[in-house]
Motif scaffolding. Structure first.
Motif, PDB file in Angstrom:
ATOM      1  N   VAL A  72       0.837  -1.193   0.000  1.00 30.84           N
ATOM      2  CA  VAL A  72       0.000   0.000   0.000  1.00 30.84           C
ATOM      3  C   VAL A  72       0.877   1.249   0.000  1.00 30.84           C
ATOM      4  O   VAL A  72       2.058   1.203   0.360  1.00 30.84           O
ATOM      5  CB  VAL A  72      -0.949   0.024   1.216  1.00 30.84           C
ATOM      6  CG1 VAL A  72      -1.769  -1.255   1.281  1.00 30.84           C
ATOM      7  CG2 VAL A  72      -0.176   0.231   2.525  1.00 30.84           C
ATOM      8  N   VAL A  73       0.266   2.352  -0.413  1.00 29.49           N
ATOM      9  CA  VAL A  73       0.906   3.659  -0.291  1.00 29.49           C
ATOM     10  C   VAL A  73      -0.031   4.550   0.517  1.00 29.49           C
ATOM     11  O   VAL A  73      -1.232   4.303   0.589  1.00 29.49           O
ATOM     12  CB  VAL A  73       1.188   4.297  -1.670  1.00 29.49           C
ATOM     13  CG1 VAL A  73       2.138   3.418  -2.472  1.00 29.49           C
ATOM     14  CG2 VAL A  73      -0.099   4.532  -2.458  1.00 29.49           C
ATOM     15  N   THR A  74       0.512   5.565   1.131  1.00 32.78           N
ATOM     16  CA  THR A  74      -0.325   6.458   1.915  1.00 32.78           C
ATOM     17  C   THR A  74      -1.197   7.306   0.994  1.00 32.78           C
ATOM     18  O   THR A  74      -0.877   7.524  -0.181  1.00 32.78           O
ATOM     19  CB  THR A  74       0.515   7.381   2.795  1.00 32.78           C
ATOM     20  OG1 THR A  74       1.351   8.193   1.945  1.00 32.78           O
ATOM     21  CG2 THR A  74       1.382   6.578   3.762  1.00 32.78           C
ATOM     22  N   ARG A  75      -2.287   7.754   1.550  1.00 36.87           N
ATOM     23  CA  ARG A  75      -3.207   8.615   0.799  1.00 36.87           C
ATOM     24  C   ARG A  75      -2.473   9.839   0.268  1.00 36.87           C
ATOM     25  O   ARG A  75      -2.661  10.246  -0.882  1.00 36.87           O
ATOM     26  CB  ARG A  75      -4.368   9.031   1.706  1.00 36.87           C
ATOM     27  CG  ARG A  75      -5.360  10.007   1.079  1.00 36.87           C
ATOM     28  CD  ARG A  75      -6.481  10.316   2.064  1.00 36.87           C
ATOM     29  NE  ARG A  75      -7.458  11.237   1.482  1.00 36.87           N
ATOM     30  CZ  ARG A  75      -7.354  12.570   1.546  1.00 36.87           C
ATOM     31  NH1 ARG A  75      -6.312  13.113   2.180  1.00 36.87           N
ATOM     32  NH2 ARG A  75      -8.275  13.331   0.995  1.00 36.87           N
ATOM     33  N   GLU A  76      -1.620  10.436   1.097  1.00 38.87           N
ATOM     34  CA  GLU A  76      -0.907  11.641   0.697  1.00 38.87           C
ATOM     35  C   GLU A  76      -0.004  11.378  -0.508  1.00 38.87           C
ATOM     36  O   GLU A  76       0.040  12.175  -1.448  1.00 38.87           O
ATOM     37  CB  GLU A  76      -0.070  12.164   1.877  1.00 38.87           C
ATOM     38  CG  GLU A  76      -0.874  12.700   3.046  1.00 38.87           C
ATOM     39  CD  GLU A  76      -1.510  11.606   3.889  1.00 38.87           C
ATOM     40  OE1 GLU A  76      -2.468  11.898   4.635  1.00 38.87           O
ATOM     41  OE2 GLU A  76      -1.039  10.437   3.787  1.00 38.87           O
ATOM     42  N   ALA A  77       0.712  10.249  -0.475  1.00 32.71           N
ATOM     43  CA  ALA A  77       1.607   9.919  -1.587  1.00 32.71           C
ATOM     44  C   ALA A  77       0.818   9.687  -2.869  1.00 32.71           C
ATOM     45  O   ALA A  77       1.226  10.124  -3.957  1.00 32.71           O
ATOM     46  CB  ALA A  77       2.440   8.689  -1.240  1.00 32.71           C
ATOM     47  N   TYR A  78      -0.311   8.999  -2.752  1.00 32.79           N
ATOM     48  CA  TYR A  78      -1.119   8.707  -3.927  1.00 32.79           C
ATOM     49  C   TYR A  78      -1.689   9.994  -4.533  1.00 32.79           C
ATOM     50  O   TYR A  78      -1.649  10.206  -5.752  1.00 32.79           O
ATOM     51  CB  TYR A  78      -2.256   7.747  -3.579  1.00 32.79           C
ATOM     52  CG  TYR A  78      -3.112   7.390  -4.761  1.00 32.79           C
ATOM     53  CD1 TYR A  78      -2.774   6.327  -5.597  1.00 32.79           C
ATOM     54  CD2 TYR A  78      -4.244   8.147  -5.083  1.00 32.79           C
ATOM     55  CE1 TYR A  78      -3.539   6.021  -6.713  1.00 32.79           C
ATOM     56  CE2 TYR A  78      -5.009   7.845  -6.197  1.00 32.79           C
ATOM     57  CZ  TYR A  78      -4.658   6.788  -7.007  1.00 32.79           C
ATOM     58  OH  TYR A  78      -5.407   6.498  -8.118  1.00 32.79           O
ATOM     59  N   LEU A  79      -2.226  10.876  -3.676  1.00 32.52           N
ATOM     60  CA  LEU A  79      -2.882  12.077  -4.185  1.00 32.52           C
ATOM     61  C   LEU A  79      -1.896  13.082  -4.769  1.00 32.52           C
ATOM     62  O   LEU A  79      -2.299  13.969  -5.525  1.00 32.52           O
ATOM     63  CB  LEU A  79      -3.706  12.732  -3.071  1.00 32.52           C
ATOM     64  CG  LEU A  79      -4.945  11.942  -2.637  1.00 32.52           C
ATOM     65  CD1 LEU A  79      -5.690  12.668  -1.519  1.00 32.52           C
ATOM     66  CD2 LEU A  79      -5.885  11.701  -3.827  1.00 32.52           C
ATOM     67  N   LYS A  80      -0.620  12.955  -4.452  1.00 29.44           N
ATOM     68  CA  LYS A  80       0.367  13.796  -5.121  1.00 29.44           C
ATOM     69  C   LYS A  80       0.439  13.465  -6.602  1.00 29.44           C
ATOM     70  O   LYS A  80       0.741  14.322  -7.434  1.00 29.44           O
ATOM     71  CB  LYS A  80       1.740  13.599  -4.478  1.00 29.44           C
ATOM     72  CG  LYS A  80       1.897  14.302  -3.141  1.00 29.44           C
ATOM     73  CD  LYS A  80       3.294  14.089  -2.578  1.00 29.44           C
ATOM     74  CE  LYS A  80       3.449  14.778  -1.221  1.00 29.44           C
ATOM     75  NZ  LYS A  80       4.804  14.539  -0.650  1.00 29.44           N
ATOM     76  N   LEU A  81       0.153  12.202  -6.935  1.00 33.63           N
ATOM     77  CA  LEU A  81       0.175  11.769  -8.341  1.00 33.63           C
ATOM     78  C   LEU A  81      -1.164  11.991  -9.022  1.00 33.63           C
ATOM     79  O   LEU A  81      -1.227  12.381 -10.192  1.00 33.63           O
ATOM     80  CB  LEU A  81       0.561  10.289  -8.422  1.00 33.63           C
ATOM     81  CG  LEU A  81       1.909   9.884  -7.837  1.00 33.63           C
ATOM     82  CD1 LEU A  81       2.143   8.388  -8.019  1.00 33.63           C
ATOM     83  CD2 LEU A  81       3.038  10.671  -8.482  1.00 33.63           C
ATOM     84  N   TYR A  82      -2.246  11.711  -8.289  1.00 34.87           N
ATOM     85  CA  TYR A  82      -3.596  11.796  -8.868  1.00 34.87           C
ATOM     86  C   TYR A  82      -4.491  12.600  -7.924  1.00 34.87           C
ATOM     87  O   TYR A  82      -5.363  12.038  -7.243  1.00 34.87           O
ATOM     88  CB  TYR A  82      -4.165  10.397  -9.090  1.00 34.87           C
ATOM     89  CG  TYR A  82      -3.367   9.559 -10.051  1.00 34.87           C
ATOM     90  CD1 TYR A  82      -3.418   9.781 -11.422  1.00 34.87           C
ATOM     91  CD2 TYR A  82      -2.527   8.545  -9.584  1.00 34.87           C
ATOM     92  CE1 TYR A  82      -2.680   9.015 -12.300  1.00 34.87           C
ATOM     93  CE2 TYR A  82      -1.780   7.772 -10.466  1.00 34.87           C
ATOM     94  CZ  TYR A  82      -1.860   8.012 -11.819  1.00 34.87           C
ATOM     95  OH  TYR A  82      -1.121   7.252 -12.696  1.00 34.87           O
ATOM     96  N   PRO A  83      -4.323  13.909  -7.867  1.00 29.15           N
ATOM     97  CA  PRO A  83      -5.070  14.730  -6.903  1.00 29.15           C
ATOM     98  C   PRO A  83      -6.578  14.744  -7.119  1.00 29.15           C
ATOM     99  O   PRO A  83      -7.326  15.090  -6.194  1.00 29.15           O
ATOM    100  CB  PRO A  83      -4.465  16.129  -7.100  1.00 29.15           C
ATOM    101  CG  PRO A  83      -3.864  16.110  -8.468  1.00 29.15           C
ATOM    102  CD  PRO A  83      -3.382  14.711  -8.673  1.00 29.15           C
ATOM    103  N   ASP A  84      -7.031  14.374  -8.302  1.00 28.78           N
ATOM    104  CA  ASP A  84      -8.464  14.417  -8.579  1.00 28.78           C
ATOM    105  C   ASP A  84      -9.189  13.115  -8.237  1.00 28.78           C
ATOM    106  O   ASP A  84     -10.416  13.051  -8.309  1.00 28.78           O
ATOM    107  CB  ASP A  84      -8.709  14.754 -10.058  1.00 28.78           C
ATOM    108  CG  ASP A  84      -8.227  16.146 -10.418  1.00 28.78           C
ATOM    109  OD1 ASP A  84      -8.236  17.026  -9.529  1.00 28.78           O
ATOM    110  OD2 ASP A  84      -7.825  16.360 -11.583  1.00 28.78           O
ATOM    111  N   ASP A  85      -8.438  12.078  -7.888  1.00 33.77           N
ATOM    112  CA  ASP A  85      -9.070  10.805  -7.534  1.00 33.77           C
ATOM    113  C   ASP A  85      -9.706  10.892  -6.146  1.00 33.77           C
ATOM    114  O   ASP A  85      -9.187  11.575  -5.253  1.00 33.77           O
ATOM    115  CB  ASP A  85      -8.050   9.666  -7.559  1.00 33.77           C
ATOM    116  CG  ASP A  85      -7.707   9.241  -8.973  1.00 33.77           C
ATOM    117  OD1 ASP A  85      -8.232   9.860  -9.927  1.00 33.77           O
ATOM    118  OD2 ASP A  85      -6.908   8.310  -9.140  1.00 33.77           O
ATOM    119  N   ALA A  86     -10.811  10.209  -5.981  1.00 37.79           N
ATOM    120  CA  ALA A  86     -11.533  10.223  -4.705  1.00 37.79           C
ATOM    121  C   ALA A  86     -10.955   9.161  -3.783  1.00 37.79           C
ATOM    122  O   ALA A  86     -11.242   7.971  -3.930  1.00 37.79           O
ATOM    123  CB  ALA A  86     -13.023   9.984  -4.931  1.00 37.79           C
ATOM    124  N   VAL A  87     -10.127   9.575  -2.838  1.00 34.66           N
ATOM    125  CA  VAL A  87      -9.539   8.673  -1.847  1.00 34.66           C
ATOM    126  C   VAL A  87      -9.709   9.317  -0.477  1.00 34.66           C
ATOM    127  O   VAL A  87      -9.167  10.394  -0.225  1.00 34.66           O
ATOM    128  CB  VAL A  87      -8.040   8.426  -2.118  1.00 34.66           C
ATOM    129  CG1 VAL A  87      -7.445   7.559  -1.005  1.00 34.66           C
ATOM    130  CG2 VAL A  87      -7.841   7.754  -3.465  1.00 34.66           C
TER     131      VAL A  87
END
Length: 281
Positions: A72-87
């Motif tokens: 897994v990756v943290t929410r913060e790390a993921y949203l840096k790549l895809y800020p528009d995704d709903a997580v």
């Protein structure tokens, strides 16, 4: 990250190893982050190349024992790549989405995970890691595979770099991408096993307006050859395809529509609709 740089995906998954392209001290911190996480803190990768999770029966034992942790990756790390995704959860599962689905289905309350934000250091690495879990799996159909490869090529910028990432040949990448040039009903036939991949590659070279007609002609020749044909890899007969689609109608009604449209053609479908609209005695 420079385009074309080789990444050992196995090392990214385990977050250990002297030859990892990621800084070793970072990997040591990440590998130490193994933990058990409640399911409501986990979101399946929104960019998962799989359209469907498939049959989870082979993972039923996860209710009692989980043999392999999810990455897994943290929410913060993921949203840096895809800020528009709903997580909204704390973590995003990159490898182990089927394990997560099985845990929910079979009543498990948590999942063992390894937190590795190095996998989310850029989009190419994240997509590569997602594909690596699924490529060559028998239940990962070729259209899902083709879409995943196309997404990776778009991020890498060159097909050659995508091939290097996946440790595949350039020809393999080219063949998978070509399948996306098929008409939708031929893609569906390929996914259901009615169209052989070697034939699909040939049809993909034909103008789209001619593809379905050529496939129907091929199916007619197969039917004329009879059930006793020595070719054991011959696609299923149209009667078998339609009967299967009827049996699966409650779960996948679109399959019956596609099968009837393929075999009856537009005029045949119109005739069938007229008959279905007639009142019964």
């Amino acid at each position: 990250m420079a385009r074309g740089q080789r990444v050992n995906l196995a090392e990214l998954h385990s977050a250990v190893g002297d030859k990892s392209p990621v800084d070793r001290s970072q990997l040591q911190r990440d590998s130490a982050a193994g933990r058990t996480v409640a399911l409501d803190e986990l979101t399946a990768n929104p960019r998962n190349p799989r359209d469907q999770i498939g049959d989870l029966a082979d993972l039923a034992s996860i209710a009692d024992m989980q043999l392999q942790p999810a990455v897994v990756v943290t929410r913060e790390a993921y949203l840096k790549l895809y800020p528009d995704d709903a997580v909204s959860t704390r973590y995003v599962v990159v490898n182990g989405c089927r394990r997560l689905a099985a845990a929910r289905k079979y009543g498990r309350s948590d999942l063992a995970v390894i937190v590795n934000d190095a996998v989310a250091r850029d989009r190419v690495t994240l997509i590569s890691a997602s594909i690596a879990e699924n490529v060559d799996r028998k239940d990962f159909d070729v259209i899902e595979e083709a879409r995943a490869v196309e997404a990776l090529v778009a991020e890498c910028g060159r097909a050659e770099d995508a091939a290097t990432r996946l440790r595949k040949t350039g020809a393999w990448v080219s063949q998978r991408r070509a399948l996306l040039k098929l008409e939708p009903e031929l893609q569906t036939a390929l996914r259901r096993g009615e169209l052989a991949i070697r034939d699909a590659r040939d049809l993909a070279r034909v103008p789209r307006i001619e593809q379905v007609a050529r496939w129907r002609a091929s199916m007619d020749r197969n039917d004329d050859a009879g059930e006793g044909s020595a070719d054991k890899k011959r696609p299923p007969s149209r009667s078998r395809v339609i009967s299967t689609a009827i049996a699966e109608f409650n779960d996948k009604p679109e399959n019956l529509a596609i099968a009837l449209r393929t075999y009856l053609g537009a005029d045949g479908v119109d005739t069938l609709l007229q008959l279905l609209r007639r009142p019964t005695n």
